[in-house]
Design a protein around this motif. Structure first.
Motif, PDB file in Angstrom:
ATOM      1  N   THR A   1       0.815  -1.211   0.000  1.00 48.52           N
ATOM      2  CA  THR A   1       0.000   0.000   0.000  1.00 48.52           C
ATOM      3  C   THR A   1       0.847   1.258   0.000  1.00 48.52           C
ATOM      4  O   THR A   1       0.335   2.330  -0.262  1.00 48.52           O
ATOM      5  CB  THR A   1      -0.917   0.027   1.227  1.00 48.52           C
ATOM      6  N   THR A   2       2.133   1.154   0.308  1.00 43.44           N
ATOM      7  CA  THR A   2       2.948   2.359   0.418  1.00 43.44           C
ATOM      8  C   THR A   2       4.049   2.434  -0.622  1.00 43.44           C
ATOM      9  O   THR A   2       4.841   3.350  -0.603  1.00 43.44           O
ATOM     10  CB  THR A   2       3.584   2.444   1.810  1.00 43.44           C
ATOM     11  N   THR A   3       4.171   1.453  -1.513  1.00 42.25           N
ATOM     12  CA  THR A   3       5.197   1.492  -2.535  1.00 42.25           C
ATOM     13  C   THR A   3       4.579   1.188  -3.884  1.00 42.25           C
ATOM     14  O   THR A   3       3.853   0.213  -4.029  1.00 42.25           O
ATOM     15  CB  THR A   3       6.309   0.471  -2.229  1.00 42.25           C
ATOM     16  N   THR A   4       4.862   2.018  -4.869  1.00 43.26           N
ATOM     17  CA  THR A   4       4.295   1.860  -6.196  1.00 43.26           C
ATOM     18  C   THR A   4       5.424   1.737  -7.201  1.00 43.26           C
ATOM     19  O   THR A   4       6.433   2.432  -7.104  1.00 43.26           O
ATOM     20  CB  THR A   4       3.427   3.082  -6.557  1.00 43.26           C
ATOM     21  N   ASP A   5       5.263   0.832  -8.166  1.00 42.56           N
ATOM     22  CA  ASP A   5       6.287   0.690  -9.196  1.00 42.56           C
ATOM     23  C   ASP A   5       6.447   1.969  -9.973  1.00 42.56           C
ATOM     24  O   ASP A   5       5.482   2.692 -10.242  1.00 42.56           O
ATOM     25  CB  ASP A   5       5.903  -0.447 -10.171  1.00 42.56           C
ATOM     26  N   PHE A   6       7.665   2.255 -10.364  1.00 37.11           N
ATOM     27  CA  PHE A   6       7.992   3.458 -11.119  1.00 37.11           C
ATOM     28  C   PHE A   6       7.348   3.392 -12.498  1.00 37.11           C
ATOM     29  O   PHE A   6       7.459   2.395 -13.199  1.00 37.11           O
ATOM     30  CB  PHE A   6       9.516   3.559 -11.253  1.00 37.11           C
ATOM     31  N   ASP A   7       6.670   4.441 -12.860  1.00 37.53           N
ATOM     32  CA  ASP A   7       6.032   4.525 -14.182  1.00 37.53           C
ATOM     33  C   ASP A   7       5.961   5.986 -14.568  1.00 37.53           C
ATOM     34  O   ASP A   7       5.219   6.754 -13.988  1.00 37.53           O
ATOM     35  CB  ASP A   7       4.627   3.912 -14.134  1.00 37.53           C
ATOM     36  N   GLY A   8       6.749   6.365 -15.529  1.00 38.90           N
ATOM     37  CA  GLY A   8       6.808   7.773 -15.910  1.00 38.90           C
ATOM     38  C   GLY A   8       5.695   8.207 -16.837  1.00 38.90           C
ATOM     39  O   GLY A   8       5.680   9.345 -17.295  1.00 38.90           O
ATOM     40  N   GLY A   9       4.733   7.311 -17.128  1.00 40.33           N
ATOM     41  CA  GLY A   9       3.723   7.673 -18.103  1.00 40.33           C
ATOM     42  C   GLY A   9       2.579   8.504 -17.567  1.00 40.33           C
ATOM     43  O   GLY A   9       1.839   9.118 -18.330  1.00 40.33           O
ATOM     44  N   ASP A  10       2.386   8.528 -16.236  1.00 40.83           N
ATOM     45  CA  ASP A  10       1.265   9.254 -15.660  1.00 40.83           C
ATOM     46  C   ASP A  10       1.579  10.739 -15.538  1.00 40.83           C
ATOM     47  O   ASP A  10       2.689  11.186 -15.720  1.00 40.83           O
ATOM     48  CB  ASP A  10       0.926   8.694 -14.282  1.00 40.83           C
ATOM     49  N   VAL A  11       0.529  11.488 -15.156  1.00 40.62           N
ATOM     50  CA  VAL A  11       0.693  12.923 -14.929  1.00 40.62           C
ATOM     51  C   VAL A  11       1.704  13.133 -13.808  1.00 40.62           C
ATOM     52  O   VAL A  11       1.650  12.482 -12.771  1.00 40.62           O
ATOM     53  CB  VAL A  11      -0.658  13.565 -14.539  1.00 40.62           C
ATOM     54  N   SER A  12       2.658  14.021 -13.974  1.00 43.27           N
ATOM     55  CA  SER A  12       3.670  14.253 -12.948  1.00 43.27           C
ATOM     56  C   SER A  12       4.081  15.704 -12.955  1.00 43.27           C
ATOM     57  O   SER A  12       3.795  16.445 -13.885  1.00 43.27           O
ATOM     58  CB  SER A  12       4.895  13.357 -13.192  1.00 43.27           C
ATOM     59  N   ARG A  13       4.763  16.075 -11.898  1.00 40.38           N
ATOM     60  CA  ARG A  13       5.349  17.403 -11.788  1.00 40.38           C
ATOM     61  C   ARG A  13       6.807  17.238 -11.424  1.00 40.38           C
ATOM     62  O   ARG A  13       7.151  17.001 -10.264  1.00 40.38           O
ATOM     63  CB  ARG A  13       4.632  18.227 -10.715  1.00 40.38           C
ATOM     64  N   ASP A  14       7.676  17.263 -12.401  1.00 36.76           N
ATOM     65  CA  ASP A  14       9.104  17.108 -12.170  1.00 36.76           C
ATOM     66  C   ASP A  14       9.769  18.438 -12.445  1.00 36.76           C
ATOM     67  O   ASP A  14      10.068  18.780 -13.582  1.00 36.76           O
ATOM     68  CB  ASP A  14       9.659  16.007 -13.082  1.00 36.76           C
ATOM     69  N   GLY A  15       9.974  19.226 -11.351  1.00 36.91           N
ATOM     70  CA  GLY A  15      10.532  20.560 -11.517  1.00 36.91           C
ATOM     71  C   GLY A  15      12.023  20.618 -11.323  1.00 36.91           C
ATOM     72  O   GLY A  15      12.571  21.687 -11.053  1.00 36.91           O
ATOM     73  N   GLY A  16      12.718  19.478 -11.423  1.00 31.16           N
ATOM     74  CA  GLY A  16      14.155  19.475 -11.241  1.00 31.16           C
ATOM     75  C   GLY A  16      14.571  19.661  -9.793  1.00 31.16           C
ATOM     76  O   GLY A  16      15.539  20.367  -9.510  1.00 31.16           O
ATOM     77  N   TYR A  17      13.862  19.015  -8.864  1.00 31.06           N
ATOM     78  CA  TYR A  17      14.174  19.161  -7.443  1.00 31.06           C
ATOM     79  C   TYR A  17      15.250  18.168  -7.030  1.00 31.06           C
ATOM     80  O   TYR A  17      15.377  17.079  -7.592  1.00 31.06           O
ATOM     81  CB  TYR A  17      12.907  18.970  -6.601  1.00 31.06           C
ATOM     82  N   ASP A  18      16.015  18.537  -6.013  1.00 31.37           N
ATOM     83  CA  ASP A  18      17.031  17.648  -5.448  1.00 31.37           C
ATOM     84  C   ASP A  18      16.445  16.747  -4.373  1.00 31.37           C
ATOM     85  O   ASP A  18      16.856  15.596  -4.233  1.00 31.37           O
ATOM     86  CB  ASP A  18      18.175  18.468  -4.828  1.00 31.37           C
ATOM     87  N   VAL A  19      15.518  17.293  -3.585  1.00 28.28           N
ATOM     88  CA  VAL A  19      14.972  16.566  -2.437  1.00 28.28           C
ATOM     89  C   VAL A  19      13.468  16.773  -2.366  1.00 28.28           C
ATOM     90  O   VAL A  19      12.978  17.899  -2.529  1.00 28.28           O
ATOM     91  CB  VAL A  19      15.615  17.043  -1.116  1.00 28.28           C
TER      92      VAL A  19
END
Length: 529
Positions: free
Chosen positions: A49-67
């Motif tokens: 319930t707390t870990t999801t497989d990585f999948d870059g296809g969904d809606v995301s917000r990747d603003g170039g954060y370090d942490v």
């Protein structure tokens, strides 16, 4: 007293020998490589319930954060500001950004205030009507003794601080958000995003209900004592020894101004301390996980008939008035030793990672001390993208934090057991011996209070004072004329003291607590590149 201290040292050394002979077992060292099934990958199998497989296809917000920091409580907000000042691009996702309303996290010990200064956050206790705290007053059977913090060697501004928890957190959130490279966002993190054993980010739900994903090289989970993510990153063993019942007393004067008050009541302690210029917080400890019902009036009746007669007469009327007003709050007291399994791309902090009984108010001191350790470890790193190397390097965090955190944790658990009443005559003698020992003043009060306040977080000093109390209690029993019954009670007193402190030390980790320099991770350095 010299003999007592010598005897306490002997008892401590004897205890260590017993631990080394029978109690220690070396754990297999866990590989931090992303493909190893012993780290986050195996954890996700038991906590889907707390870990999801990585999948870059969904809606995301990747603003170039370090942490990415999950949670903006005391630990999360302070960490966001600290890493933001270090030049890191930080994104904080907090379930609720409105001002929290809690009955704990209201007393910051002087050791924690020193860490606040080190992090540049000391102004967060300003403009919130925070009260300075200079020590404790201890009450038992109508007698009282004052225990002052040993602050002579520090700047005049250094002391404890007590305040409304929510006001303090909001000040830290505002300070973190004022940095251009820190973004605070309201949302509920539902899972960690995992790719082949490495945490890549989080999946969360916004305030409007939109499901989004966010990515960063390092995700730090600070979502508090109710964390739903910790099972992916540690092996939690949560104990709930008691519950706090919280009240606010208005317009009353404490017997000792600017001091915390601890009443050694039956069945367990009662706390009073100021949280503003007109309010005093009262916390009544109720052993066990079940408390009288608030809704049907059982709680009010319990507070008036059982607790009120044990409250100092200066506070009695204000206490009864607070019960009559009816704003009674309850909260379980949790204790959880730190038991992480190093996971590439993720780290646990704060109450999500390590908890202790809140009797001594040491939680914020541990959290702020951990942030200082983590800041210093991350400072030489310019690139956080090598998850495996970063994970291996940050294993040193768990060792470097241990002496301070374990000392405060052990003291909290041990004091709660000593201060709680018991039908056992040996435990009664231990409780009385503790009160009398602290009442002696000088080194006998300064030593334990410096441990309590976080000013002297030395594990060996804690063990020495704890057994000095036990031996002092035995001396009271045997003088002036020992009897077989008193000798037997004295032997049981030493046994009871050992039974209180040694299990706590074992859970914290003997080697990391007392001999951190012998742990290989203590010397771990960042990779050359």
């Amino acid at each position: 007293m010299d003999l007592a201290l010598l005897g306490s040292l002997f008892a401590a050394l004897l205890g260590f020998f017993v631990f080394c002979r029978y109690g220690l077992s070396r754990k297999d060292k866990k590989d931090c490589s992303p493909g190893n099934g012993n780290n986050a990958a195996s954890a996700s199998a038991t906590s889907t319930t707390t870990t999801t497989d990585f999948d870059g296809g969904d809606v995301s917000r990747d603003g170039g954060y370090d942490v990415i920091i999950v949670g903006a409580g005391v630990a999360g907000a302070a960490l966001a500001h600290t890493l933001g000042k270090e030049g890191r691009r930080v994104r904080v996702i907090e379930r609720d950004l409105t001002e929290p309303d809690r009955i704990v996290g209201e007393l910051l010990q002087p050791g924690g205030y020193l860490k606040l200064i080190e992090l540049g956050l000391e102004d967060c206790v300003e403009e919130i009507d925070a009260q300075r705290v200079f020590g404790y007053a201890l009450f038992k059977d109508g007698k009282a003794t004052r225990l002052s913090y040993p602050l002579e060697k520090f700047h005049s501004d250094v002391s404890g601080r007590s305040f409304h928890n929510g006001r303090f957190i909001q000040r830290m959130r505002e300070k973190a958000a004022s940095l251009p490279n820190v973004q605070l966002e309201q949302g509920t993190v539902t899972s960690l995003l995992e790719d082949n054993g490495t945490i890549r980010g989080v999946q969360y739900k916004t305030k409007s209900g939109e499901e989004l994903k966010a990515y960063a090289p390092l995700t730090i989970v600070c979502d508090g004592c109710f964390s739903n993510l910790r099972r992916s990153l540690c092996n939690p063993k949560v104990d709930i020894p008691s519950c706090f019942v919280g009240l606010v007393l208005e317009n009353c004067q404490l017997p000792f101004a600017n001091h915390g008050h601890v009443i050694l009541a039956d069945p367990s302690p009662i706390l009073f301390y100021p949280i503003s210029s007109t309010e005093v917080r009262c916390l009544v400890d109720v052993p066990g996980q079940k408390v009288p019902s608030v809704s049907n009036g059982e709680m009010a009746n319990y507070l008036k008939t059982v607790v009120a007669p044990q409250v100092p007469h200066e506070l009695h009327d204000a206490f009864v008035s607070a019960v009559d007003r009816g704003n009674i709050r309850t909260m379980p007291n949790r204790s959880m030793p730190a038991a992480p399994h190093p996971t590439p791309g993720a780290l646990l902090m704060g109450d999500a990672f390590n908890m202790r009984h809140p009797l001594t108010g040491g939680g914020m001191t541990v959290a702020l001390s951990d942030i200082v350790v983590l800041r210093n470890l991350l400072r030489p790193l310019h690139d956080l993208n090598d998850a495996s190397a970063l994970c291996k390097y940050l294993e040193s965090f768990y060792t470097l934090r241990k002496p301070v955190a374990a000392t405060i944790n052990t003291l909290a658990g041990a004091l709660y057991k000593v201060f709680s009443s018991s039908p056992d005559q040996a435990r009664k003698e231990m409780r009385q011996a503790c009160f009398d020992y602290l009442s002696l003043g000088g080194v006998f009060s300064n030593g334990p209070v410096s441990l309590l306040s976080g000013l002297n977080p030395r594990p060996l000093s804690l063990v020495c004072h704890f057994f000095a109390v036990a031996i002092y209690g035995v001396g009271r029993l045997l003088l002036p004329f020992p009897s077989p019954k008193r000798m037997w009670i004295g032997a049981r007193l030493i046994s009871a003291a050992s039974g209180i402190i040694f299990p706590i030390i074992k859970a914290e980790g003997v080697r990391q607590m007392f001999f951190p320099a012998t742990v290989p991770a203590y010397y771990r350095a960042p990779s050359a590149h």
